[in-house]
Design an enzyme around this catalytic site. Sequence first.
Site, PDB file in Angstrom:
ATOM      1  N   PHE A 376       0.936  -1.328   0.182  1.00  0.00           N
ATOM      2  CA  PHE A 376       0.372   0.317  -0.142  1.00  0.00           C
ATOM      3  C   PHE A 376       1.254   1.753   0.003  1.00  0.00           C
ATOM      4  O   PHE A 376       0.717   2.669   0.186  1.00  0.00           O
ATOM      5  CB  PHE A 376      -1.062   0.554   1.163  1.00  0.00           C
ATOM      6  CG  PHE A 376      -1.645  -1.064   1.937  1.00  0.00           C
ATOM      7  CD1 PHE A 376      -2.464  -2.377   0.452  1.00  0.00           C
ATOM      8  CD2 PHE A 376      -1.476  -1.844   3.173  1.00  0.00           C
ATOM      9  CE1 PHE A 376      -2.336  -4.217   0.953  1.00  0.00           C
ATOM     10  CE2 PHE A 376      -1.812  -3.134   3.898  1.00  0.00           C
ATOM     11  CZ  PHE A 376      -2.293  -3.764   2.994  1.00  0.00           C
ATOM     12  N   CYS A 377       2.327   1.195  -0.658  1.00  0.00           N
ATOM     13  CA  CYS A 377       3.028   2.246  -0.892  1.00  0.00           C
ATOM     14  C   CYS A 377       2.922   2.861   0.792  1.00  0.00           C
ATOM     15  O   CYS A 377       3.823   4.037   0.867  1.00  0.00           O
ATOM     16  CB  CYS A 377       2.583   3.469  -1.237  1.00  0.00           C
ATOM     17  SG  CYS A 377       1.828   3.077  -3.097  1.00  0.00           S
ATOM     18  N   ASN A 378       2.834   2.245   1.248  1.00  0.00           N
ATOM     19  CA  ASN A 378       3.366   2.546   2.826  1.00  0.00           C
ATOM     20  C   ASN A 378       4.348   1.437   3.448  1.00  0.00           C
ATOM     21  O   ASN A 378       4.629   0.410   4.345  1.00  0.00           O
ATOM     22  CB  ASN A 378       1.965   2.321   4.013  1.00  0.00           C
ATOM     23  CG  ASN A 378       3.090   2.915   5.520  1.00  0.00           C
ATOM     24  OD1 ASN A 378       3.584   2.659   5.852  1.00  0.00           O
ATOM     25  ND2 ASN A 378       2.248   3.764   5.766  1.00  0.00           N
TER      26      ASN A 378
END
Length: 458
Positions: A376-378
């Site tokens: 999730f791009c995290n």
Amino acid sequence: MSLVEELRSTEFARLDAGGHVYLDYTGAGLYADSQLAEHLEILRGAVFGNPHSSNPTSAAMTELVESARAAVLAFFRASPDEYVAIFTPNATGALHLVGEAYPFRPGDRFLLTFDNHNSVNGIREFARARGAETTYVPSLAPELRVDEAVLDRYLTDVGGDHHNLFAFPAQSNFSGVQHPLEWIEHAHEHGWDVLLDAAAFVPTNRLDLSRHRPDFAVLSFYKMFGWPTGVGALLARREALAKLERPWFSGGTIVAAFVQREWYQSAPGAAHFEDGTVDFLNLPAVEIGLRHLDRFGMEAIHDHVEALAAALLDELDGVRHSNGSPAAVIYGPPSSDGRGATVAFNFLHPDGGIVDERYVDRVAQADNISLRTGCFCNPGAGEVAFTIARETLVGGEFGEGMALDDYIDAIGLPSGGAVRASLGLASNRADVERFARFTGAFVDLESVPDDLPPRSGC
Ligand SMILES: Cc1ncc(COP(=O)(O)O)c(C=O)c1O
């Protein structure tokens, strides 16, 4: 039935008509039918030109653009004397503006939480290029909240006359953790400028800028109400905005520039930060979207998704294999306290091994359930959730021609990521019930097929 629940059969009837269970509101919100109708009516009913001139069609458009700007400030209870609303393509565009123009110098600090979207992490490259030091504040498993003792040490350990920037998300797009907005005030007391990533928070929570006053807050409107895409905002305190040093000028951002003399005069306020022409025909839809949320009230929306998230967490927490072992692990707070309606988890095999998230995706697709899988791009939240040590990451090299799957194997990660279910305004009990039935597919699951597609990215 509450007003919010009634919506499902009117404004969002397309969900049930298509048999969808949409659980990716942190990816994108959904628009109500009436938002589109109202927007089209405005576009059909007038002639609009580029807002950069003063002819009648331009003036008509300028009026709507400025009306949308005022509506954004009012929605977030930001005084126009204190804040400026700058339209950007998305939250990332707003972060880019701040990162690129923040006056980092050698000796300055960029402090941020592990738990951040890559669009915030990327600001460290601007900091590095300008000689400033980047420091990360860790989160602690299993709740994935920030280690406040460490944060406090970093925030208070400052000296000299520096530009120091502290960035954190109001709500994690990974775990749903809501980080305390009180940090803003605390950081200000020690001279920090504060950048609040509000992208995952504002769709279902009230951000009140008369109570908490970050120097910069960023968001994307499609996450709040689905339509329009391509428009976000940087809400900036005028005082902080004055510190930014834009590295260039462009059409729209200046009052005048010459060619024979290399001189330009910046435009005042928001215009100085809006490169080229804003997405003007879509801006009336921002005001419509904000009114749509106001119809229910952010507090009612918040309560609605909180109750559904509690039910979804209970389902995940309760799912068990025949041998009594848990069939799922939740990353982040197990109850609805201090968290939003975004839940990261993995299913577990009866022996405790993680079920490949690509298989979860496959089963979800077959059930017409829209979930998110991956990191999730995290990456920071994931590194803590999966207890990946720094040494592991430093040891493994992403070699030339290597695929992501090879890298995951090389550094010995247990999985390629997690599964994320997130709820929003149009979610209902039936969605949670369908999700609960879906979890049954993982009970007593010993193994997954070996024909899963390669992972293309995190
Ligand atoms: C917390 C957070 N910040 C920033 C972003 C980036 O948003 P956008 O891709 O709209 O720029 C996202 C998107 O998922 C997000 O969840």
